[in-house]
Each structure stands twice: as structure tokens, then as C-alpha cells.
Design a protein around this motif. Structure first.
Motif, PDB file in Angstrom:
ATOM      1  N   GLU A  21       0.826  -1.200   0.000  1.00  0.00           N
ATOM      2  CA  GLU A  21       0.000   0.000   0.000  1.00  0.00           C
ATOM      3  C   GLU A  21       0.864   1.254   0.000  1.00  0.00           C
ATOM      4  O   GLU A  21       1.753   1.401   0.840  1.00  0.00           O
ATOM      5  CB  GLU A  21      -0.921   0.022   1.222  1.00  0.00           C
ATOM      6  N   ARG A  29      -7.594   3.073  -1.414  1.00  0.00           N
ATOM      7  CA  ARG A  29      -6.327   2.415  -1.091  1.00  0.00           C
ATOM      8  C   ARG A  29      -5.597   2.149  -2.403  1.00  0.00           C
ATOM      9  O   ARG A  29      -6.109   1.450  -3.272  1.00  0.00           O
ATOM     10  CB  ARG A  29      -6.556   1.107  -0.332  1.00  0.00           C
ATOM     11  N   THR A  31      -1.984   0.879  -4.266  1.00  0.00           N
ATOM     12  CA  THR A  31      -0.664   0.262  -4.175  1.00  0.00           C
ATOM     13  C   THR A  31       0.356   1.175  -4.858  1.00  0.00           C
ATOM     14  O   THR A  31      -0.001   2.130  -5.553  1.00  0.00           O
ATOM     15  CB  THR A  31      -0.649  -1.101  -4.861  1.00  0.00           C
ATOM     16  N   THR A 214       3.728   3.614   3.726  1.00  0.00           N
ATOM     17  CA  THR A 214       2.358   3.950   3.348  1.00  0.00           C
ATOM     18  C   THR A 214       2.010   5.345   3.854  1.00  0.00           C
ATOM     19  O   THR A 214       2.229   5.652   5.026  1.00  0.00           O
ATOM     20  CB  THR A 214       1.365   2.944   3.951  1.00  0.00           C
TER      21      THR A 214
END
Length: 475
Positions: A21, A29, A31, A214
Motif C-alpha cells: 500500500e 487504497r 498500491t 504507506t
């Protein structure tokens, strides 16, 4: 690993971190692979809009996934980013947008109830619209010495100045910052610092993509929302002002904060007891403090092994490749690779800020101890910090003088338990004027952090023999 430009680093993150993520923003969300693809598409949208290499675009919007895509998409199109403070009013932002030469501005209409309108002749694009997703994927990279962004910072003249930084400077500085702050691959980094500031953008977004962390953007700092995210998203990295850590201490025992590992803070004066409590009562394994400015990035930082007192009362030692010394009058001077290329279209101000030997005059007063630790003791240019935002008296005074009831005014920073410092205006009136009326008027003309919290009326301002207001007497 090194890259010539920020955009190459961002796109390379897809190869390095793949399906991990990259951004978590509410239900969205992404990647690293998905983020890279959205950045390429946004680059194509800018190209279709007419952005050529070296062209500037402004982003006037809060922390969000869209801000990240807008910023890095612009760099991938070869453009130059001009971030705008979300607390600015239309006139303040308009001046910066015009002087930066921005071809357009991405805005978030209605954020905090403000009027996010661009100046006449400059197209405004809703950052939440389909624009960023409308392009044909594109990569258009430049060189490391190209300017990547122009971040405007006000000076004591009250006129904001555009600080020009390059890709190479930024990448080197914030690769080191990752090590100093203990940012690791797989960290979950809650970013409460605004993206329009180097702390949020560079020590936040850029650093996260360098390291593979992230990004969890927070548009408005609200304690309960931050605590919810820490619990739900298992946040590990949480930089912020001292007030953030006071809130965490208050919540300890009631909320699950066990995931927190790395803290980063900074202020002119942090209680030693606060640092001790953060380390002993919260799960943080590392705490970093530092000193930086828009014109040079992070100049000093604490190191592993520094004592509670070191972290609280000093801002550490110089970063790699940088030198710090104290001028005879006490001003902190910085020299090295990270010092800005200069102020946009202002060679006179650039020459005033950077001497022929490359030393940047920071405007801050400080001391170096025998071990090389820097302590900030004051602000030569009278700047004060309101809840993490730099406030410049001359700029605020310029706005207040536009009120017909203000004949003369001087603004100083005074202590405030919640915000650290706030502004106080000393005013010589012209006719009838109340403090409440002036404060209410001010709120319509300038960002909230600039608005004086109190007003004192005087028959005359104290001045010296040359006519300069003696602000030390007012303080």
C-alpha cells in the motif's frame, strides 16, 4: 539508490514496492503500482492542458490522495509545483499564483468553508474532478538540477518570496531524513503536517516514496480522528508538533497506540518532561527533533543516543553535507548543497539572503554548544509560530493598515498555552474602533493563524531615534 528526478523515484517505487500500500485516504487504497499509473495518467492530463517542461502549476488543496497524484503527476510532466497554503484567503493566494506565473491552479472548492477562487485569467481546476484521470499515460523527465518546486515563504518585508529548489537537492536531503527519522520500508506514516509545507510534502510524501512507507494523509488535525486512524490503520510513524504528543499522552490507556514506533517533532522550546513522558509512557522507540526552513530544508537533527534534554532543548547537529555557524550578531547561518537556488525573480533578496561565500542567513538567532548542538534562542526577524504555522508581523501589519480605523500598528507574538504563540496587535486608532471589530474584520482578510488574538490600543507606538518601533518594549 539514487534517481535524477523526483518523478523517476516515484515511478520507480512501483518496481521496488509493487503491491504494497502506497496511499490510504478514507476508502481509497492505492498500491505503489496503482499510484505510479495514476501519476502517469495525471502527467498526460497536464500535457493536454498545455503544460510544457518548466511550466508552473499551483496546487491549493488539503492533504489527500488527489494532492499526491496532482503534485507528482505535474513533476512527471516536467512541470514545476507551486503549493499554496490552504489557510490563505483568495487575495493572499492570488498574489502568489500570479507572481509564480502558474498556468493554472488545482483547488478543493469549499474546504474549511473558504473561497478557493483563482485570479482572473488563471484557470481553476477542481482537484476532485475527472481532470487527473483524463490523460494518456506520459513520462517526461528532466535533470536533477532542474527546479522541481517553488514554495513561497513570507519575509519581514511582508512580501512572500518564492524559494526555488531542485530535484537533486530534495532527493539527497530527504533520503538522509529517512535515516535520521527512522522511517522504514513498510511503515504506516500518518501525515498531519500540511502538504503545502516542506514537512508534509518532502519529509512526508517524498520520504515515504523513497523508503516504501504507506502515506495516510490527514486534511484537518482532529485528535479523535488521528487516534482512530492510529488504532485502525496500525500507524507506526507519527510526526507532529508538541501539541500532538500532549494529546497522545492524554489518550494513553484509553486507546490502542501500541503500533507507534517513530516520533518526529520540532519547536523552539519543548519541555524536557514532555520528551521524557513520550519515551516512557508511549510506545515510541525513537524521537527525533530538528531545525529546518524552506530555504534549506532540514539543516540539523538529533541523533540516536541523544538525551531527553538534548532532544528538548536543542535541535541537534548539522545534517550531512551542511555546515552551521553563528554570526557575530547571533544569527544562525547555514551552508551546503541544500541551500536554495534563490528566490524567484528576486535577485536582490537572494543576494541579501545568501552571502558570496554561500552562507544562508536564516533570520533565526541561536547558539552552538561545545558538542556542536544547535539551540534556537529567538527570531531575528520577529517571526512567531502559531500552531506550527509561521506568522510574519510585517505581513500582518500590512493587512491591518488597510482598515480605515487603523492609523499605526505593530504586531508581536505572545505566549499561548495551546498554540505556542499567537499574535497581538498594538494599534493607534483613527476614530472609533473596537478590538472585537478589528479581529472580526481581520478574519475576512487573512488566514486564521495570522489574525491577532488580542488588540491593545495605544496613543502612540514606542519608537527609537530612527523611528523604528521598539517591539521589545511591546513584548
Amino acid at each position: 539508490m539514487t534517481w535524477p528526478t523526483i518523478s523517476r523515484m516515484v515511478l520507480d517505487a512501483a518496481e521496488r514496492f509493487g503491491d504494497a500500500e502506497a496511499v490510504v485516504d478514507g476508502p481509497l487504497r492505492l498500491t505503489f503500482t496503482e499510484l505510479a499509473e495514476r501519476v502517469r495518467v495525471a502527467a498526460g492530463a497536464y500535457a493536454s492542458f498545455g503544460v510544457e517542461p518548466g511550466d508552473r502549476m499551483a496546487v491549493w488543496a488539503p492533504n489527500s490522495a488527489e494532492w499526491i497524484i496532482a503534485a507528482f503527476g505535474l513533476l512527471a510532466a516536467g512541470g514545476v509545483l507551486v503549493p499554496i497554503n490552504t489557510r490563505f484567503k483568495a487575495d493572499e493566494a492570488g498574489d502568489i499564483i500570479r507572481r509564480s506565473g502558474a498556468k493554472g491552479v488545482l483547488v478543493r472548492p469549499g474546504f474549511l468553508g473558504a473561497d478557493y477562487t483563482a485570479p482572473d485569467g488563471v484557470p481553476a481546476i477542481d482537484i476532485t474532478s475527472d481532470f487527473l484521470g483524463s490523460g494518456t499515460p506520459l513520462e517526461r523527465h528532466g535533470e536533477g538540477d532542474d527546479v522541481c518546486d517553488i514554495m513561497f515563504t513570507s519575509g519581514t518585508t511582508g512580501r512572500p518570496k518564492g524559494v526555488m529548489m531542485t530535484h537533486a537537492q530534495t532527493l539527497r536531503m530527504y533520503a538522509e531524513w529517512c535515516d535520521l527519522a527512522d522511517l522504514r520500508r513498510g511503515d504506516r506514516y500518518l501525515i498531519v503536517n500540511p502538504f503545502f509545507h516542506i514537512f508534509g510534502y518532502k519529509a512526508g510524501c517524498v520520504a515515504s516514496l523513497i523508503r516504501g512507507a504507506t502515506i495516510l494523509p490527514v486534511a484537518v488535525f482532529e485528535v479523535e480522528r488521528v487516534l482512530d486512524l492510529v488504532e485502525r490503520e496500525r500507524v507506526t510513524m507519527l510526526p507532529g508538533p508538541p501539541t500532538l504528543y500532549h494529546a497522545l499522552l492524554d489518550a494513553a490507556g484509553e486507546r490502542d497506540l501500541s503500533s507507534l514506533r517513530a516520533a518526529v517533532t520540532g519547536a523552539a522550546d519543548i519541555p524536557v518532561e514532555l520528551i521524557r513522558r513520550v519515551r516512557e509512557e508511549l510506545p515510541f522507540q525513537s524521537i527525533m527533533t530538528g531545525y529546518g526552513l524552506t530555504e534549506a530544508g532540514t539543516a540539523t537533527a538529533s541523533r540516536a543516543g541523544d538525551t531527553f534534554e538534548d532532544i528538548a532543548t536543542t535541535v541537534g547537529t548539522p545534517c550531512d553535507g551542511l555546515e552551521v555557524r553563528i554570526a557575530p550578531d547571533g544569527e544562525v547561518l547555514v551552508r551546503g548543497y541544500s541551500v536554495m537556488k534563490g528566490y524567484l525573480d528576486d535577485p536582490a533578496a537572494t543576494a541579501e539572503a545568501i552571502d558570496p561565500d554561500g552562507w544562508l542567513r536564516t533570520g533565526d538567532l541561536g547558539e552552538l554548544d561545545a558538542r556542536g548542538h544547535l539551540k534556537i534562542t529567538g527570531r531575528k526577524k520577529d517571526m512567531f509560530i502559531v500552531g506550527g504555522f509561521n506568522a510574519y508581523p510585517a505581513e500582518i501589519e500590512g493587512f491591518l493598515l488597510e482598515h480605515p480605523g487603523v492609523a499605526q500598528v505593530a504586531v508581536v507574538g505572545v505566549p499561548d498555552e495551546r498554540l505556542g504563540q499567537v499574535g497581538r496587535a498594538y494599534v493607534v486608532r483613527r476614530g472609533e474602533l473596537s478590538a472585537d471589530d478589528l479581529i472580526a474584520w481581520s478574519r475576512t482578510r487573512m488566514a486564521g493563524f495570522k489574525v491577532p488574538r488580542t488588540v491593545r490600543f495605544l496613543d502612540e507606538l514606542p519608537v527609537n531615534a530612527t523611528g523604528k518601533v521598539m517591539k521589545d518594549l511591546l513584548r
